[in-house]
Write a protein that holds these residues in place. Structure first.
Motif, mmCIF file in Angstrom:
data_model
loop_
_atom_site.group_PDB
_atom_site.id
_atom_site.type_symbol
_atom_site.label_atom_id
_atom_site.label_comp_id
_atom_site.label_asym_id
_atom_site.label_seq_id
_atom_site.Cartn_x
_atom_site.Cartn_y
_atom_site.Cartn_z
ATOM 1 N N ASN A 64 0.853 -1.181 0.000
ATOM 2 C CA ASN A 64 0.000 0.000 0.000
ATOM 3 C C ASN A 64 0.892 1.234 0.000
ATOM 4 O O ASN A 64 2.109 1.143 0.014
ATOM 5 N N ASP A 70 -1.360 -3.675 -3.277
ATOM 6 C CA ASP A 70 -2.506 -3.921 -2.399
ATOM 7 C C ASP A 70 -3.786 -3.564 -3.137
ATOM 8 O O ASP A 70 -4.075 -2.389 -3.379
ATOM 9 N N ARG A 83 -5.604 -0.983 2.430
ATOM 10 C CA ARG A 83 -5.484 -0.337 1.129
ATOM 11 C C ARG A 83 -5.797 1.152 1.277
ATOM 12 O O ARG A 83 -6.819 1.521 1.864
#
Length: 295
Positions: free
Chosen positions: A37, A74, A80
């Motif tokens: 992420n 992600d 996320r």
């Protein structure tokens, strides 16, 4: 616990330590196979900056905590954070937050994916990726920006995003790191290929048993660290420049445009820019393909 943007607090998603002249930067989301992420991306960048600015550090090792190096970007964990604003570090482009459609995707992927990887490729110190388990899609990008890749025998590699109708990940280094014909097979099938096959294609430097991976990597790093630091920096720059003269940078730019055309096409004809695929369906499709006899 979550921060003000609603992103779960997972602690240090990247860790940093030094072992003599070697900096060890470790991806640390093992519960999510080190899916990347933006929190991880910017923490990773900060760790690399720290290693570059430390004159005692001669070599940087990039590792992944847990069973897998990285399962990619992600696209489905609770952490996320594609909606969160970060200060741009890699590209002088407006932020993606509050933009719409292709403007949003292009702005975000320019900064967080393509340009961040280019920034890391140009780190003036030798970098070694220590790869075990999954190295998929965005995980490939992290390994490919490193100068050397040492993989364990249980490592496997895949770029399955053609299943989304998209021609490979944003940092499109495939033809240069494995050759055009291997790149086509790699992309056309979406198959997982093992470390031995990756070495045959020239994508990784060494393959060793899992229990010997760390010793192999740190032994190699120590050997490199004994070389003159400025000489290493210039040598790295020389090889990178030669690679770019073979078309890597301009080729990557052109494919980045195709990548975003595919996103736009998906959004126009389907439910979303990913062709209706998500982390669960991608994993399911890959498992089915493997059971049908792929590597």
């Amino acid at each position: 616990m979550s921060d003000e943007n609603g992103v779960p607090d997972e602690g240090d998603v990247v860790t940093y330590e030094t072992r003599g002249p070697i900096a060890v930067v470790t991806l640390n989301r093992p519960d999510y196979r080190n899916a990347q992420n933006s929190v991880m991306t910017y923490a990773l960048d900060a760790a690399f900056v720290r290693a570059v600015e430390d004159p005692e550090v001669k070599v940087i090792v990039l590792a992944g905590n847990g069973k897998h190096f990285s399962a990619g970007h992600d696209i489905g964990t609770p952490g996320r954070d594609h909606h969160v604003r970060y200060e741009n570090k890699a590209a002088l482009w407006w932020d993606h937050v509050d933009r719409q459609g292709g403007d949003q995707r292009f702005a975000r992927e320019t900064e967080v994916y393509l340009q961040m990887c280019r920034r890391w490729r140009e780190i003036p110190k030798p970098t070694i990726a220590m790869v075990q388990g999954a190295c998929i899609a965005g995980g490939l990008m992290l390994a490919w920006v490193c100068d050397l890749i040492v993989a364990s025998e249980d490592a496997f590699f895949s770029d399955p995003v053609v299943r989304m109708g998209i021609p490979g990940v944003e940092y499109f280094a495939h033809p240069w790191v494995m050759g055009p014909r291997a790149a086509k097979e790699f992309l056309f099938t979406g198959d997982r290929f093992g470390a031995a096959q990756a070495k045959e294609w020239g994508m990784v430097n060494r393959v060793v048993p899992r229990e010997n991976l760390a010793d192999e990597v740190f032994g190699l790093a120590e050997k490199i660290a004994a070389m003159p630091q400025f000489g290493l920096a210039l040598t790295k720059k020389a090889v990178n420049q030669a690679e770019d003269l073979m078309g890597m940078r301009t080729g990557m730019d052109s494919v980045f445009g195709l990548h975003h055309f595919a996103h736009a096409h998906n959004a126009e004809v389907g439910a979303d820019s990913l062709g209706g695929m998500n982390a669960k369906s991608m994993k399911s499709t890959a498992t089915t393909a493997q059971q049908n006899g792929t590597t």
